[in-house]
Design an enzyme around this catalytic site. Sequence first.
Site, PDB file in Angstrom:
ATOM      1  CE1 TYR A 495      -2.938  -3.144   0.417  1.00 37.42           C
ATOM      2  CE2 TYR A 495      -2.780  -2.915   2.797  1.00 37.42           C
ATOM      3  CZ  TYR A 495      -3.216  -3.618   1.682  1.00 37.42           C
ATOM      4  OH  TYR A 495      -3.931  -4.772   1.854  1.00 37.42           O
ATOM      5  CG  HIS A 496       4.317   1.521   0.762  1.00 36.71           C
ATOM      6  ND1 HIS A 496       5.420   0.784   1.187  1.00 36.71           N
ATOM      7  CD2 HIS A 496       3.505   1.640   1.850  1.00 36.71           C
ATOM      8  CE1 HIS A 496       5.266   0.476   2.472  1.00 36.71           C
ATOM      9  NE2 HIS A 496       4.111   0.978   2.884  1.00 36.71           N
ATOM     10  N   PRO A 497       1.640   3.306  -3.047  1.00 28.42           N
ATOM     11  CG  PRO A 497      -0.551   3.986  -3.525  1.00 28.42           C
ATOM     12  CD  PRO A 497       0.254   3.192  -2.532  1.00 28.42           C
TER      13      PRO A 497
END
Length: 580
Positions: A495-497
């Site tokens: 969850y690190h876009p």
Amino acid sequence: MLWELIGNSFAYTSKVLTTLSPKICEAIVNTDYVIVGAGSAGCAIAFRLTEAGHKVKVIEFGGSDRGPLIQMPAALSYPMNMHRYDWGYWSEPEPYLGGRKLACPRGKVLGGSSSINGMVYVRGHALDFDKWAEMGAVGWSFSDILPYYKRLENWNSAGHGGEKSFRGIGGRLNITRGTRTNPLNLAFEKAGKQAGYQTTLDYNGKQQEGFGPMDQTIKNGKRWSSAKAYLEPAIRSGKCEIIRGFVTKIIINKKQAEGVEYLQNGETKFVYASKEVIVAASAINSPKILLLSGIGPAEELKTNGIEVIADRPGVGKNLQDHLELYIQMMAKRPVSLYKYWNPIGKALVGLRWLLSKSGPGASNQFESAGFIRSKAGVKYPDIQYHFLPLAVRYDGRLPIKGHGFQAHVGPMRSKSRGYVALRSNDPIEAPKIQFNYMSHDSDWADFRNCIRLTREIFSQPAFKLFAKAEISPGAALQSDDELNSFIRDNVESAYHPCGTCKMGNRDDLMSVVDPETRVIGIDKLRVADSSIFPQITNGNLNAPSIMVGEKASDHILGKNLLPRSNEIPWISPNWETSQR
């Protein structure tokens, strides 16, 4: 299944909004600055602008962050899986992962993703930012950004060790550490040392490389989001107002941003900025808003029937993320958090937290970490570990009924790149998100290496009393092909876009903003959030996103930047010849 519920959440949002039948409303609001998005960076900017005496309107579609499931650190898996707090985005079928769609939670709430994340605080490695500067983000090297990290931090350094000259005290963001009383945490750190790796007292200080305690954005047993740190005091100043609305586009006249169009209760409304508009809506929504406003690749805009205001081919491109796997072990002894994984145990944990903000509920349980290099010749860490004294998935599912533990592990610098694009010119429709995960051969080799290095760590004497058997991937899977199949079926987003509105030189066609965060080709418009990262940083992205907001605010205000730091980070003297 919980993930299936998430997958349907955005469809529900779209249905609700489209029934509102937007109509034009003449209500027009004026202010000095308009900020789109009350997330990690947007809240920091709002505070700094109001601190300087300016009036600010922040447009945020999400609601309050007051719910107990957000505030209780141990309940972190709930808000990121709830329609109330999450946009519910999913990737397109990923071609290199067998067509799997991966969840991409983004905060739809005050505080943005800082209100639904795992509360892990990682700045990134110093050399990440030196690389930014090399890529065209001049003025964003480690020497430039370290003073902003120090400004934002209120680091509880008591007894933690590390180099205090690298850390900040008295800033808005409270940073603490867990108690690490569970013996599995210290076993993990000790095993890293036994395997020949470094020990670090502070991976956010001089030396990231090694095993040691993990920093948390928690204060007094509660989540400390950017909403608490920055937005609440900005609102209390009387100069910041939150507008609940769904942004549809930036109002641009003669290559100059004038305001923002948004939907509120079925009506189209406008807010105008006398100074600037700042987009801080995430690596997914920021490019979407620019595209809807006519800023992006010309052919893509024309295909969607959108007038081209500024042809910027890089809008929505350069999408990056971190992937990870759970390496899970069955425990010999009843020492894990599994003892609380039943209705009575959860109730007692929750009750204790409600009464005293203490106990297991007061920690995110990510209390030990590791950053290592994958092989000789790699100058600084490219593998990250989160250790958890429980075998469980982010969606709350357990692989076994019994005690266990796990390490979340993944490579930090994948070469794979994806994109965010419009499906149509309907602003309500979710964007198309294609990460192209695992599209390089090196990705597969890197993940196989992660698995094998983790197995080696779990085989150290420190785990002799605790490790019974490997649950996942399972000891039977050893060959490259077997591990590749496991990776393809089980790898998940961390969850690190980031990266979809890249910051760089103005003469770089793929740059979207310049090093002062100004949108190239449009006056009075900036983007400041994780979307402007030229390259993903080592570790979780909440800390660098807030740092971007802090530094961008000085650019917006035209202030002299903080003096550059002379601190020098630790680099392994043997990096060219040794992996550890």
